[in-house]
Design an enzyme around this catalytic site. Structure first.
Site, short mmCIF file in Angstrom:
data_model
loop_
_atom_site.label_atom_id
_atom_site.label_comp_id
_atom_site.label_asym_id
_atom_site.label_seq_id
_atom_site.Cartn_x
_atom_site.Cartn_y
_atom_site.Cartn_z
N HIS A 215 0.99 -1.16 0.02
CA HIS A 215 -0.05 -0.16 0.06
C HIS A 215 0.94 1.26 0.01
CE1 HIS A 215 -4.28 1.73 1.37
NE2 HIS A 215 -3.37 2.65 0.65
N VAL A 216 1.05 1.81 -0.97
CA VAL A 216 2.07 2.88 -1.39
C VAL A 216 1.83 4.24 -0.42
CG1 VAL A 216 2.87 2.37 -3.49
CG2 VAL A 216 0.86 3.67 -3.41
N HIS A 217 2.83 4.71 0.11
CA HIS A 217 2.54 5.77 0.91
C HIS A 217 3.66 7.11 0.79
CE1 HIS A 217 4.39 2.20 3.15
NE2 HIS A 217 5.13 3.28 3.94
N LEU A 218 3.34 7.87 0.90
CA LEU A 218 4.68 9.12 1.15
C LEU A 218 5.00 9.68 2.35
CD1 LEU A 218 6.27 11.31 -0.50
CD2 LEU A 218 4.07 12.60 -0.50
#
Ligand SMILES: [Zn+2]
Length: 161
Positions: A120-123
């Site tokens: 789950h991509v996250h910055l």
């Protein structure tokens, strides 16, 4: 000369996130956590901002799409735009609450790159202070009290615009 400290590949603490059951981003997006444990700062149309439970510095937060997707290529234009907008709002709230001297923003993509929750991509949005190794030591086993995180959460929520 300020020594650069942003070295995500060395941040062992992020791997602690692997111990979490399920996906914290999805749990926060769906409102599944109790108020006493939720670190949600802002829920937008397509993205959310939450505090990092294992912060690199005080106020370290993450911005993620609401959809459970594992790569930047999968983001829609609306998601990419809102992630950008939430990052800007986050820096604004952090700036007015804690007055950091600067920020590091970064994506850790894939487990080998230090991503604790790789699917789950996250910055990461990490506030930085001059000499912040003294402000909060960067330790693999740093323990931050839940009360401290919840207080930070409430202060940032109040400052969020
Ligand atoms: Zn997810």
């Amino acid at each position: 000369m300020t020594r650069p400290l942003w070295a995500p590949w060395r941040l062992e603490y992020i791997k602690q996130a692997d111990d979490l059951e399920g996906c914290v981003f999805c749990a926060e997006a769906l409102g599944e956590l109790l108020e006493a444990e939720s670190l949600l700062l802002c829920r937008g149309e397509a993205a959310i901002a939450i505090l990092n439970k294992y912060p690199y510095s005080s106020g370290h937060l993450m911005v993620a799409p609401i959809r459970h997707v594992g790569s930047l290529a999968e983001l829609t234009d609306a998601e990419a735009l809102e992630i950008h907008r939430l990052s800007v709002a986050a820096m604004d709230a952090l700036g007015r609450t804690y007055g950091p001297g600067g920020f590091n923003l970064g994506w850790n993509l894939g487990h080998v790159a230090g991503a604790g929750i790789a699917d789950h991509v996250h910055l990461h949005v990490v506030p930085r202070w001059s000499g912040d190794t003294n402000f909060m030591p960067v330790l693999a086993d740093v323990k931050v009290l839940p009360e401290h995180l919840l207080e930070t959460r409430d202060r940032l929520r109040a400052a969020w615009e």
